[in-house]
Design a protein around this motif. Structure first.
Motif, PDB file in Angstrom:
ATOM      1  N   ASP A 211      41.323   4.251  -6.460  1.00 38.68           N
ATOM      2  CA  ASP A 211      40.587   4.773  -7.611  1.00 38.68           C
ATOM      3  C   ASP A 211      40.374   6.276  -7.417  1.00 38.68           C
ATOM      4  O   ASP A 211      39.615   6.689  -6.541  1.00 38.68           O
ATOM      5  CB  ASP A 211      39.239   4.057  -7.724  1.00 38.68           C
ATOM      6  CG  ASP A 211      38.394   4.574  -8.871  1.00 38.68           C
ATOM      7  OD1 ASP A 211      38.824   5.519  -9.565  1.00 38.68           O
ATOM      8  OD2 ASP A 211      37.292   4.043  -9.081  1.00 38.68           O
ATOM      9  N   PRO A 212      41.030   7.129  -8.207  1.00 43.22           N
ATOM     10  CA  PRO A 212      40.892   8.570  -8.015  1.00 43.22           C
ATOM     11  C   PRO A 212      39.453   9.068  -8.110  1.00 43.22           C
ATOM     12  O   PRO A 212      39.061   9.986  -7.379  1.00 43.22           O
ATOM     13  CB  PRO A 212      41.756   9.171  -9.139  1.00 43.22           C
ATOM     14  CG  PRO A 212      42.763   8.111  -9.441  1.00 43.22           C
ATOM     15  CD  PRO A 212      42.032   6.814  -9.255  1.00 43.22           C
ATOM     16  N   ALA A 213      38.643   8.474  -8.998  1.00 43.12           N
ATOM     17  CA  ALA A 213      37.252   8.916  -9.145  1.00 43.12           C
ATOM     18  C   ALA A 213      36.456   8.602  -7.883  1.00 43.12           C
ATOM     19  O   ALA A 213      35.648   9.416  -7.420  1.00 43.12           O
ATOM     20  CB  ALA A 213      36.613   8.251 -10.359  1.00 43.12           C
ATOM     21  N   ARG A 214      36.689   7.445  -7.297  1.00 42.13           N
ATOM     22  CA  ARG A 214      35.982   7.094  -6.076  1.00 42.13           C
ATOM     23  C   ARG A 214      36.450   7.971  -4.907  1.00 42.13           C
ATOM     24  O   ARG A 214      35.643   8.415  -4.093  1.00 42.13           O
ATOM     25  CB  ARG A 214      36.192   5.612  -5.756  1.00 42.13           C
ATOM     26  CG  ARG A 214      35.427   5.146  -4.519  1.00 42.13           C
ATOM     27  CD  ARG A 214      35.594   3.654  -4.277  1.00 42.13           C
ATOM     28  NE  ARG A 214      34.995   3.290  -2.994  1.00 42.13           N
ATOM     29  CZ  ARG A 214      33.715   3.028  -2.816  1.00 42.13           C
ATOM     30  NH1 ARG A 214      32.877   3.097  -3.842  1.00 42.13           N
ATOM     31  NH2 ARG A 214      33.250   2.712  -1.624  1.00 42.13           N
ATOM     32  N   GLU A 215      37.743   8.225  -4.838  1.00 38.07           N
ATOM     33  CA  GLU A 215      38.267   9.088  -3.785  1.00 38.07           C
ATOM     34  C   GLU A 215      37.643  10.484  -3.867  1.00 38.07           C
ATOM     35  O   GLU A 215      37.307  11.090  -2.842  1.00 38.07           O
ATOM     36  CB  GLU A 215      39.796   9.198  -3.906  1.00 38.07           C
ATOM     37  CG  GLU A 215      40.464  10.126  -2.909  1.00 38.07           C
ATOM     38  CD  GLU A 215      40.380   9.640  -1.477  1.00 38.07           C
ATOM     39  OE1 GLU A 215      40.496  10.493  -0.573  1.00 38.07           O
ATOM     40  OE2 GLU A 215      40.202   8.426  -1.244  1.00 38.07           O
ATOM     41  N   ALA A 216      37.449  10.997  -5.080  1.00 34.85           N
ATOM     42  CA  ALA A 216      36.863  12.326  -5.245  1.00 34.85           C
ATOM     43  C   ALA A 216      35.424  12.376  -4.765  1.00 34.85           C
ATOM     44  O   ALA A 216      34.925  13.447  -4.390  1.00 34.85           O
ATOM     45  CB  ALA A 216      36.931  12.747  -6.713  1.00 34.85           C
ATOM     46  N   ARG A 217      34.729  11.234  -4.743  1.00 29.98           N
ATOM     47  CA  ARG A 217      33.329  11.203  -4.320  1.00 29.98           C
ATOM     48  C   ARG A 217      33.180  11.062  -2.805  1.00 29.98           C
ATOM     49  O   ARG A 217      32.075  11.174  -2.291  1.00 29.98           O
ATOM     50  CB  ARG A 217      32.606  10.036  -4.998  1.00 29.98           C
ATOM     51  CG  ARG A 217      32.328  10.263  -6.478  1.00 29.98           C
ATOM     52  CD  ARG A 217      31.509   9.107  -7.032  1.00 29.98           C
ATOM     53  NE  ARG A 217      30.895   9.470  -8.297  1.00 29.98           N
ATOM     54  CZ  ARG A 217      31.059   8.785  -9.420  1.00 29.98           C
ATOM     55  NH1 ARG A 217      31.840   7.722  -9.435  1.00 29.98           N
ATOM     56  NH2 ARG A 217      30.447   9.172 -10.529  1.00 29.98           N
ATOM     57  N   ARG A 218      34.262  10.827  -2.092  1.00 33.83           N
ATOM     58  CA  ARG A 218      34.167  10.628  -0.636  1.00 33.83           C
ATOM     59  C   ARG A 218      34.102  11.994   0.053  1.00 33.83           C
ATOM     60  O   ARG A 218      35.084  12.492   0.578  1.00 33.83           O
ATOM     61  CB  ARG A 218      35.354   9.808  -0.141  1.00 33.83           C
ATOM     62  CG  ARG A 218      35.354   8.388  -0.677  1.00 33.83           C
ATOM     63  CD  ARG A 218      36.188   7.412   0.133  1.00 33.83           C
ATOM     64  NE  ARG A 218      37.535   7.851   0.389  1.00 33.83           N
ATOM     65  CZ  ARG A 218      37.995   8.239   1.581  1.00 33.83           C
ATOM     66  NH1 ARG A 218      37.187   8.267   2.619  1.00 33.83           N
ATOM     67  NH2 ARG A 218      39.248   8.600   1.729  1.00 33.83           N
ATOM     68  N   MET A 219      32.913  12.570   0.019  1.00 34.57           N
ATOM     69  CA  MET A 219      32.723  13.932   0.519  1.00 34.57           C
ATOM     70  C   MET A 219      31.688  13.954   1.639  1.00 34.57           C
ATOM     71  O   MET A 219      30.843  14.837   1.711  1.00 34.57           O
ATOM     72  CB  MET A 219      32.290  14.839  -0.634  1.00 34.57           C
ATOM     73  CG  MET A 219      33.314  14.905  -1.756  1.00 34.57           C
ATOM     74  SD  MET A 219      32.779  15.892  -3.168  1.00 34.57           S
ATOM     75  CE  MET A 219      31.501  14.847  -3.858  1.00 34.57           C
ATOM     76  N   THR A 220      31.754  12.954   2.514  1.00 36.64           N
ATOM     77  CA  THR A 220      30.771  12.818   3.587  1.00 36.64           C
ATOM     78  C   THR A 220      31.371  13.244   4.919  1.00 36.64           C
ATOM     79  O   THR A 220      32.446  12.769   5.305  1.00 36.64           O
ATOM     80  CB  THR A 220      30.283  11.368   3.688  1.00 36.64           C
ATOM     81  OG1 THR A 220      29.712  10.976   2.441  1.00 36.64           O
ATOM     82  CG2 THR A 220      29.234  11.222   4.787  1.00 36.64           C
ATOM     83  N   LEU A 221      30.671  14.141   5.602  1.00 39.76           N
ATOM     84  CA  LEU A 221      31.048  14.559   6.954  1.00 39.76           C
ATOM     85  C   LEU A 221      30.054  13.937   7.927  1.00 39.76           C
ATOM     86  O   LEU A 221      28.854  14.212   7.857  1.00 39.76           O
ATOM     87  CB  LEU A 221      31.017  16.081   7.059  1.00 39.76           C
ATOM     88  CG  LEU A 221      31.155  16.683   8.467  1.00 39.76           C
ATOM     89  CD1 LEU A 221      32.487  16.286   9.093  1.00 39.76           C
ATOM     90  CD2 LEU A 221      31.027  18.200   8.403  1.00 39.76           C
ATOM     91  N   ALA A 222      30.544  13.095   8.817  1.00 40.54           N
ATOM     92  CA  ALA A 222      29.700  12.461   9.833  1.00 40.54           C
ATOM     93  C   ALA A 222      29.897  13.168  11.163  1.00 40.54           C
ATOM     94  O   ALA A 222      31.029  13.500  11.537  1.00 40.54           O
ATOM     95  CB  ALA A 222      30.053  10.981   9.978  1.00 40.54           C
TER      96      ALA A 222
END
Length: 363
Positions: free
Chosen positions: A86-97
């Protein structure tokens, strides 16, 4: 003049550079199984130019992809589980751990819950991100992050908006609730126009105001693997693939520090790399850059005391924080500044490479 695009490439939305398309892969928790890393290297060779960048958000960026090759690349990345279908979900994966996380600790718990609840986030600007830095002491202070989960000196978790010196204590088990709520406030209060939290001047909501400070930076926690430094954050896919095949490594972690962590092999012959030097890809690979960067940085590094940053333009993509010495490309020449960021008012302007080297006694 540099063009500020205001967004970062993703796998589904690649960016055009001087050497082809940039396709960004965001490994979950910054960690890849050995087989996935081998496959990624093979894809970079087959569909790109064999070069992979590790970004300051600990993402992987495949370079030199053609328009036709991108179609095959994205299908393979989805099949490997490295990109969300899902491109929209991929765009929201902006987490740096924080890369020192261990299964079940607070960084792992909060980051994985945020990943599960991505659908609750509003539409955020392309560079907006979350830094989950819940180890004993903050280690992501210089890494990008608009909303930060950190630990106080007393051991409590706090939420801090980037650009603010203090934050608010978090209720255990409700950290992600607070992150989502503050992200929604950012959008509702007009933050999307500013694009980044540090540039958003609106007063925080009362519940997010606090006087708690993050613990001071201390020695890095024990890393779960062998540090593999990368010159300018660049992985040469053929040579890295060959090394990984020879090793007993089980997994690879990305970091925002121009290095990888190799798990499972403690006998690696670690390469030398200029770890105190930052340089973007420069001209001609980047259309924004007016000068070459990395060859000059390599020649200059032994003659510079402290951090060196060579930037192809005033955007400073390789390093947002100040450096002891910074060279900024402008109209085919270099502006020299000290204790500054890229684009700062220069102490000396319009230098050619020979003049730069001569200034530092490196000619």
């Amino acid at each position: 003049m540099s063009i500020i695009r205001g967004w970062c490439p993703t796998a589904w939305r690649p960016m055009t550079a001087g050497d082809g398309l940039l396709v960004r892969v965001r490994p979950r928790m910054g960690r890849l199984h050995r087989d996935a890393m081998l496959a990624l290297c093979e894809l970079a060779i087959a569909q790109g130019n064999g070069q992979i960048d590790v970004t300051n958000r600990a993402n992987l960026q495949i370079r030199g992809v053609s328009e036709g090759g991108w179609q095959m690349l994205i299908a393979a990345l989805v099949a490997l589980g490295l990109v969300d279908p899902d491109p929209a979900r991929e765009a929201r994966r902006m987490t740096l751990a924080a890369p020192c996380w261990r299964p079940g600790d607070d960084t792992y718990r909060i980051a994985t819950e945020l990943d599960r609840r991505l659908g609750e986030l509003p539409a955020l600007p392309g560079k907006f991100g979350f830094a989950i830095d819940a180890g004993p002491a903050p280690m992501l202070a210089e890494a990008p992050g608009d909303l930060r989960v950190e630990r106080t000196a007393a051991g409590r978790l706090l939420l801090r908006a980037d650009g603010r010196a203090t934050g608010v204590l978090l209720t255990p088990g409700h950290e992600v609730d607070a992150l989502i709520a503050l992200a929604k406030w950012f959008v509702v209060s007009g933050g999307s126009a500013a694009k980044r939290m540090a540039r958003h001047a609106a007063p925080l909501p009362d519940w997010a105001k606090g006087t708690e400070r993050p613990a001071p930076a201390g020695p890095l926690a024990e890393m779960p693997g062998t540090s593999w430094p990368l010159a300018f954050g660049r992985i040469d896919a053929p040579s890295f693939h060959a090394m990984l095949r020879r090793s007993t490594a089980t997994r690879v972690r990305t970091t925002p520090w121009r290095a990888l962590l190799i798990e499972g092999d403690h006998d690696l012959a670690v390469p030398d790399a200029p770890v105190a030097t930052d340089a973007c890809v420069g001209a001609p690979a980047c259309p924004q850059a007016s000068v070459a960067t990395r060859a000059l940085a390599l020649r200059l590094a032994p003659f510079v005391a402290g951090r060196l940053h060579v930037s192809g333009c005033a955007k400073g993509c390789a390093r947002a924080a100040p450096a002891a010495v910074v060279l900024t490309g402008r109209e085919g020449r270099y502006d020299l500044a000290f204790d500054a960021c890229a684009g700062a008012t220069p102490a000396r302007a319009a230098l050619d490479p020979a003049a730069v080297l001569q200034h530092f006694g490196a000619s």
